[in-house]
Scaffold this motif. Structure first.
Motif, PDB file in Angstrom:
ATOM      1  N   UNK A 265       0.833  -1.206   0.000  1.00 23.56           N
ATOM      2  CA  UNK A 265       0.000   0.000   0.000  1.00 23.56           C
ATOM      3  C   UNK A 265       0.867   1.255   0.000  1.00 23.56           C
ATOM      4  N   UNK A 266       1.963   1.241   0.754  1.00 23.57           N
ATOM      5  CA  UNK A 266       2.872   2.390   0.795  1.00 23.57           C
ATOM      6  C   UNK A 266       3.501   2.634  -0.568  1.00 23.57           C
ATOM      7  N   UNK A 267       3.853   1.562  -1.265  1.00 21.59           N
ATOM      8  CA  UNK A 267       4.459   1.707  -2.589  1.00 21.59           C
ATOM      9  C   UNK A 267       3.473   2.318  -3.577  1.00 21.59           C
ATOM     10  N   UNK A 268       2.214   1.900  -3.496  1.00 21.58           N
ATOM     11  CA  UNK A 268       1.179   2.484  -4.357  1.00 21.58           C
ATOM     12  C   UNK A 268       1.040   3.975  -4.075  1.00 21.58           C
ATOM     13  N   UNK A 269       1.099   4.346  -2.794  1.00 14.39           N
ATOM     14  CA  UNK A 269       1.000   5.756  -2.427  1.00 14.39           C
ATOM     15  C   UNK A 269       2.201   6.553  -2.925  1.00 14.39           C
ATOM     16  N   UNK A 270       3.373   5.935  -2.919  1.00 17.81           N
ATOM     17  CA  UNK A 270       4.588   6.629  -3.345  1.00 17.81           C
ATOM     18  C   UNK A 270       4.666   6.803  -4.852  1.00 17.81           C
ATOM     19  N   UNK A 271       3.841   6.050  -5.590  1.00 19.79           N
ATOM     20  CA  UNK A 271       3.895   6.079  -7.054  1.00 19.79           C
ATOM     21  C   UNK A 271       2.483   6.261  -7.622  1.00 19.79           C
ATOM     22  N   UNK A 272       1.853   7.392  -7.329  1.00 19.64           N
ATOM     23  CA  UNK A 272       0.432   7.575  -7.671  1.00 19.64           C
ATOM     24  C   UNK A 272       0.146   7.662  -9.156  1.00 19.64           C
ATOM     25  N   UNK A 273       1.167   7.970  -9.951  1.00 18.33           N
ATOM     26  CA  UNK A 273       0.944   8.073 -11.398  1.00 18.33           C
ATOM     27  C   UNK A 273       1.559   6.917 -12.165  1.00 18.33           C
ATOM     28  N   UNK A 301      -2.959   6.191   2.173  1.00 16.84           N
ATOM     29  CA  UNK A 301      -1.668   5.651   1.768  1.00 16.84           C
ATOM     30  C   UNK A 301      -0.497   6.556   2.062  1.00 16.84           C
ATOM     31  N   UNK A 302      -0.662   7.863   1.825  1.00  9.27           N
ATOM     32  CA  UNK A 302       0.437   8.797   2.081  1.00  9.27           C
ATOM     33  C   UNK A 302       0.793   8.827   3.563  1.00  9.27           C
ATOM     34  N   UNK A 303      -0.221   8.719   4.424  1.00 11.54           N
ATOM     35  CA  UNK A 303       0.045   8.698   5.865  1.00 11.54           C
ATOM     36  C   UNK A 303       0.694   7.379   6.276  1.00 11.54           C
ATOM     37  N   UNK A 304       0.331   6.294   5.629  1.00 12.26           N
ATOM     38  CA  UNK A 304       0.990   5.006   5.873  1.00 12.26           C
ATOM     39  C   UNK A 304       2.475   5.115   5.532  1.00 12.26           C
TER      40      UNK A 304
END
Length: 326
Positions: A265-273, A301-304
């Motif tokens: 989930x953190x990786x998805x948040x770090x790469x939103x595009x 996600x960003x807070x995670x």
């Protein structure tokens, strides 16, 4: 079909399945089920390469989606020769499978030795031609959605290579061009002004470098294995961070699998595009991870990501404007 540039679509549009362990021969039937499971749960991007599965990964991928090519996006690579799955190698893999389950530490050590061994690459125009035609035949398709230069370095990128790649695009055999290599090589390629649309590279919550190539479509891999042990160790000592992550993710964090879900989930948040790759040999794990991401509050996600980095001692790190979710 091209990779989607997504911002607010469902989370699984931003997750792809890595096929490095997808092997044919006596393992084909089980691996077909793995691929179909990922597809049935919503994954539509599959990453393979000529060398994966000792040269059989592309074949198995084609068999899994026979008649459904238009529904999926495929990334494959050039630069490293196709492998070969001999009868002896199949037997060794059959014997090694239970050993991987019983001795995961030994399995990790073996993998580390395999992937740390220097590979022989070839980016000549003649090799590219042969490799592409072989991949197209194995994948049973007439086009590749994303073609990546596998483990490419700046010195490999010649005018001859660039001309050949552009010709493949004009012929319709390739939709998008990219590089799949180390972050250091990407920095050098980027600094040299060499133009590739897709950057597929390792990423870890332990290194805040996700905005390095913000003007490119990034595909992350290694987000779980690159950090799971460090995060597990820190969370054992940091009850506050554990509680905060459990609140954000709405799960009890009790096992490495739970931590892996949080890291995904953190990786998805770090790469939103862009896109995040993950993989597993276990059907239950694939289903569990994907169902978690599908049901998770992606707005959290960003807070995670911030909570994980605070736990790791990486404080005062925020997503850059170009990488922040929109």
């Amino acid at each position: 079909m091209t990779l989607k540039r997504v911002t607010t679509e469902r989370a699984l549009d931003r997750i792809g399945f890595g096929c490095s362990h997808i092997t044919g021969g006596i393992e084909a039937r089980g691996n077909l089920r793995l691929l179909r499971l990922a597809y049935d749960l919503g994954v539509r991007h599959f990453d393979t390469a000529p060398m994966y599965g000792h040269g059989t990964s592309e074949d198995v991928l084609a068999a899994a989606f026979r008649g459904e090519r238009h529904n999926i996006s495929i990334a494959t690579k050039v630069g490293i020769p196709h492998g070969e799955l001999s009868s002896r190698r199949q037997l060794l893999r059959l014997v090694a499978t239970p050993l991987r389950r019983w001795t995961p530490g030994l399995s990790k050590l073996a993998a580390k030795r395999i992937y740390s061994t220097p590979v022989q690459t070839d980016f000549s125009a003649s090799f590219i031609d042969r490799s592409i035609e072989k991949s197209l035949a194995k994948l049973k398709t007439d086009y590749i959605d994303v073609l990546l230069l596998h483990e490419v370095s700046p010195r490999d990128v010649s005018d001859e290579l660039l001309d050949k790649l552009q010709k493949l695009v004009r012929q319709g055999k390739v939709r998008r061009l990219g590089i799949g290599t180390s972050v250091e090589s990407m920095k050098q390629i980027n600094a040299a002004g060499l133009d590739f649309e897709v950057y597929q590279r390792p990423w870890s919550v332990r290194v805040a470098d996700e905005s390095l190539f913000a003007d490119r479509y990034q595909i992350f891999h290694g987000s779980i294995l690159g950090a799971i042990e460090a995060v597990d160790e820190k969370l054992r000592l940091d009850a506050r961070s554990r509680a905060r992550l459990q609140e954000l993710c709405r799960i009890e964090i009790e096992s490495p699998d739970d931590i892996a879900k949080v890291l995904l989930l953190a990786a998805v948040a770090a790469n939103p595009r862009g896109l995040v790759l993950f993989s597993s040999r276990a059907r239950g794990r694939i289903a569990s991870y994907l169902q978690f991401v599908q049901s998770a509050d992606t707005e959290a996600g960003a807070e995670v990501l911030r909570t994980l980095r605070n736990c790791l001692g990486l404080r005062d790190i925020v997503l850059s404007r170009s990488a922040a979710p929109r």
